[in-house]
Every structure is written in structure tokens, then in C-alpha cells.
Enzyme design. Structure first.
Site, PDB file in Angstrom:
ATOM      1  N   ARG A  79       0.858  -1.188   0.000  1.00 28.83           N
ATOM      2  CA  ARG A  79       0.000   0.000   0.000  1.00 28.83           C
ATOM      3  C   ARG A  79       0.893   1.237   0.000  1.00 28.83           C
ATOM      4  O   ARG A  79       1.953   1.255   0.640  1.00 28.83           O
ATOM      5  CB  ARG A  79      -0.928   0.017   1.218  1.00 28.83           C
ATOM      6  CG  ARG A  79      -2.075  -0.984   1.118  1.00 28.83           C
ATOM      7  CD  ARG A  79      -3.059  -0.790   2.269  1.00 28.83           C
ATOM      8  NE  ARG A  79      -4.092  -1.802   2.272  1.00 28.83           N
ATOM      9  CZ  ARG A  79      -5.263  -1.700   1.643  1.00 28.83           C
ATOM     10  NH1 ARG A  79      -5.528  -0.603   0.958  1.00 28.83           N
ATOM     11  NH2 ARG A  79      -6.146  -2.665   1.703  1.00 28.83           N
ATOM     12  N   HIS A 114     -12.156  -2.051  -2.639  1.00 32.51           N
ATOM     13  CA  HIS A 114     -13.176  -1.063  -2.982  1.00 32.51           C
ATOM     14  C   HIS A 114     -13.530  -1.154  -4.468  1.00 32.51           C
ATOM     15  O   HIS A 114     -14.712  -1.179  -4.832  1.00 32.51           O
ATOM     16  CB  HIS A 114     -12.673   0.343  -2.662  1.00 32.51           C
ATOM     17  CG  HIS A 114     -12.766   0.732  -1.228  1.00 32.51           C
ATOM     18  ND1 HIS A 114     -12.122   0.047  -0.224  1.00 32.51           N
ATOM     19  CD2 HIS A 114     -13.444   1.752  -0.615  1.00 32.51           C
ATOM     20  CE1 HIS A 114     -12.382   0.633   0.940  1.00 32.51           C
ATOM     21  NE2 HIS A 114     -13.186   1.662   0.727  1.00 32.51           N
ATOM     22  N   ARG A 161      -9.282   6.202  -4.181  1.00 29.73           N
ATOM     23  CA  ARG A 161      -8.374   5.293  -3.468  1.00 29.73           C
ATOM     24  C   ARG A 161      -6.907   5.678  -3.691  1.00 29.73           C
ATOM     25  O   ARG A 161      -6.078   5.529  -2.797  1.00 29.73           O
ATOM     26  CB  ARG A 161      -8.601   3.849  -3.930  1.00 29.73           C
ATOM     27  CG  ARG A 161     -10.012   3.332  -3.746  1.00 29.73           C
ATOM     28  CD  ARG A 161     -10.468   3.439  -2.308  1.00 29.73           C
ATOM     29  NE  ARG A 161      -9.805   2.445  -1.466  1.00 29.73           N
ATOM     30  CZ  ARG A 161      -9.768   2.502  -0.149  1.00 29.73           C
ATOM     31  NH1 ARG A 161     -10.319   3.510   0.498  1.00 29.73           N
ATOM     32  NH2 ARG A 161      -9.172   1.552   0.547  1.00 29.73           N
ATOM     33  N   HIS A 167      -4.204   2.850  -2.287  1.00 30.71           N
ATOM     34  CA  HIS A 167      -3.861   1.906  -3.356  1.00 30.71           C
ATOM     35  C   HIS A 167      -3.010   2.569  -4.432  1.00 30.71           C
ATOM     36  O   HIS A 167      -3.075   3.790  -4.639  1.00 30.71           O
ATOM     37  CB  HIS A 167      -5.131   1.352  -4.013  1.00 30.71           C
ATOM     38  CG  HIS A 167      -5.872   0.370  -3.178  1.00 30.71           C
ATOM     39  ND1 HIS A 167      -5.389  -0.883  -2.894  1.00 30.71           N
ATOM     40  CD2 HIS A 167      -7.084   0.466  -2.551  1.00 30.71           C
ATOM     41  CE1 HIS A 167      -6.266  -1.529  -2.129  1.00 30.71           C
ATOM     42  NE2 HIS A 167      -7.282  -0.728  -1.894  1.00 30.71           N
TER      43      HIS A 167
END
Length: 338
Positions: A79, A114, A161, A167
């Protein structure tokens, strides 16, 4: 991958600098794309429009989120918010980025949950809506509008995101494509009207297979909890680390929702038959009920108690939407024939 990750960091920096004035909008969009929203928001809205589509949303949400967990354990995705520090590539030139309250998720990053769950679940919604519009208007242009909104939503969720450093771009793209495929495949295999034993067995199978996978990876020397340690190490604020973003929270949510769906269909096969006005009332009451259920504080220690109560919470969700609220509305609005 190092080059891809580095370019992703600079893309996130550029995105934050260019659109920081829209911070609140990106945070709202990322909440709408949260897999939890599929269970608590999309499911009730869809169910009172079409029972089959509502059941499909819950089914697709649970299976796609479970698969996302399995993929994450197998792919070991980084991440951005922790990779910046762990990579040690930015010692001389630190990227000018910031974290947010939704940044510090504790699971691995690839593919984006997501993006994957949003793509799968909203495919059910837009395909149902597109078919409905075409059956009523026979207009190809009008029935194609939901699909255009679908693409816009996926892009918006993906950008949100990247913006919050949850991400990298490639994780969002992979998640969206995987979710799109799952949406098409799973929406054609909706377990509407299946016996309770099917859902009980399916829920137990998902739980046991995941625990076996976890144990098997640990036996092979794989530290399945590696991402949790990194999230705690590099998150800007300790309070942003929440147990409900941990991988086992996703698992208990999915298993609980599937068992709850089976129980709801067992208690009231076919659901309640309501006209449009009582359906709208049921939607409003259900939404308020789910809002308060979601806000119920759960003890985080010991973790086993938290996961058990989290499981029960999502067993309750289909009961509220399919059985309890529509049943009460039917009781108070149904006119008995003389």
C-alpha cells in the site's frame, strides 16, 4: 514493480496537489465504494426496487469480497502509505502527500477491494436498471445511461483510493476488471429461494476454507499478518487503525451476511409483497435501522469477541431488510378484505 510503485506515488502526489480542494468529495466517494456500503446501502435500496436484484447484490458482495481477501493473501500487494517509508527510495526527495482517516487499512493492497466489490455489485444494479428501462421505453440510449454511470463510478472510486494513498493505480485497475468479470458471472447464479442448509453450508465452507488457507500459509512460513504490522508502523495516527478493516472482519461480514440471507429467505420465502408506497416506507425504515446497527460499538478486546459480534451484526442485516421491517409495514398498511 519498484518502478510501477514509484510512478504510482508521484501520481498520488500530483492528484493530491491538483484536487486537494475536493478532499471531502474524494472521502465521500471512497466511503460509497467501501465494501461495507454494498451490504448496508446498496442492498436495501436495490432490494425494494427488485427482490431478485437485492438478493443478487448481497450474494455478489459477499463472494467478491471473500475472493478479494484470498487474492490479497496470495498477491502480497503493498500500500502506498507504508511503501513510501519501507522502500527507502524517497530519503532525498520525500513526496508531498498526506494521509486521511480512511487511508490506514490493514490488509494487503492488491487488488483493491473497494474497486473490486464496487465493480461486481454495481454491475448487478446497472444491468438490472438497464433491463428495466429498456422494457419500459425500448430506448437503447436511455437503457445505456446506467452503464455510462457505472464507468464513471468505477473511475471515481479508483481515483479516490489513489488520492488517499490506500492503493496504487495498477491495484485499482486490476480490482475493477476482476470485479466486472465477477459481476457478470455471479449475477447469473443468484441463490434465490435456495434452502437454509445451502446458505449454512456455504457460510461454513467459506469460513473453514479461509482459516485452512491462513493456517497453511503460516505452516509454509508466510507471515499472513505482515501488512497489519506495516500499517501500524506507518499510519500517521494510531486511531486510524481500526479492527473493522482487518482481513478477518471482511471474512466474518461475508459469512454472516450469507447466513443471514439464508435465514431471511427461510423465515419468509419470497419476501413480503408490498406496493410502491409501502416499499418506500420500508426502505426508509430499513436504512435507519441499518445505520444504527452499523453504529453499534463493539468491544475490540479480545479480538475473537469482536469478530463474533461482527458476524452477528451482519447476520441481522438481511433480517431487517427482508423480514422484519417489510413485515411490520405490511401489518400496518395491509387492508383486510371484508
Amino acid at each position: 514493480m519498484e518502478d510501477i510503485h514509484t510512478k504510482g506515488i508521484w501520481m498520488a502526489e500530483s492528484l493530491q496537489q491538483r484536487t486537494m480542494s475536493q478532499e471531502k468529495m474524494w472521502l465521500v466517494i471512497t466511503h460509497i465504494g467501501d465494501p461495507k456500503a454494498a451490504f448496508l446501502l446498496v442492498f436495501p435500496f436495490t432490494y425494494f426496487f427488485s427482490k431478485r436484484a437485492g438478493v443478487a447484490v448481497l450474494w455478489v458482495a459477499a463472494i467478491s469480497e471473500w475472493l478479494n481477501l484470498v487474492f490479497k493473501w496470495m498477491l502480497f500487494g503493498e500500500r502506498p502509505f507504508w511503501w513510501i517509508g519501507e522502500s527507502r527510495l524517497f530519503i532525498n526527495k520525500q513526496p508531498n502527500v498526506q494521509q486521511f482517516s480512511s487511508t490506514c487499512e490493514t490488509g494487503p493492497g492488491s487488488p483493491s477491494g473497494h474497486a473490486m466489490v464496487t465493480a461486481a455489485v454495481w454491475w448487478v444494479v446497472v444491468s438490472s436498471l438497464g433491463s428495466f428501462l429498456y422494457s419500459r421505453t425500448h430506448s437503447v440510449a436511455l437503457s445505456a445511461a446506467p452503464y455510462l454511470l457505472y464507468v464513471v463510478m468505477l473511475v471515481a472510486v479508483g481515483i479516490s483510493r489513489i488520492f488517499i494513498l490506500a492503493h496504487f493505480p495498477h491495484q485499482v485497475i486490476v480490482g475493477s476488471i476482476t470485479g466486472f468479470i465477477l459481476g457478470i458471472v455471479l449475477s447469473g447464479r443468484v441463490p434465490e429461494g435456495r434452502p437454509l442448509l445451502f446458505f449454512f453450508s456455504f457460510s461454513i465452507a467459506l469460513l473453514l476454507s479461509t482459516l485452512l488457507l491462513h493456517a497453511g500459509l503460516e505452516q509454509l512460513g508466510v507471515d499472513v499478518s505482515w501488512s497489519i504490522a506495516l500499517a501500524k508502523k506507518w499510519c500517521s495516527r494510531p486511531e486510524w487503525i481500526r479492527l473493522d478493516t482487518a482481513p478477518f472482519s471482511s471474512l466474518t461480514r461475508d459469512c454472516g451476511a450469507l447466513l443471514g440471507l439464508g435465514l431471511a429467505q427461510y423465515w419468509k420465502p419470497g419476501g413480503w409483497s408490498l406496493p410502491w408506497a409501502p416499499r418506500a416506507l420500508s426502505l426508509a425504515i430499513s436504512s435507519m435501522g441499518l445505520y444504527h446497527v452499523n453504529r453499534l460499538p463493539l468491544p475490540v478486546q479480545p479480538p475473537g469477541l469482536f469478530y463474533g459480534l461482527f458476524f452477528v451484526k451482519f447476520v441481522i442485516v438481511p433480517q431487517i431488510v427482508i423480514v422484519l421491517v417489510p413485515g411490520l409495514v405490511y401489518l400496518f398498511t395491509h387492508k383486510k378484505k371484508d
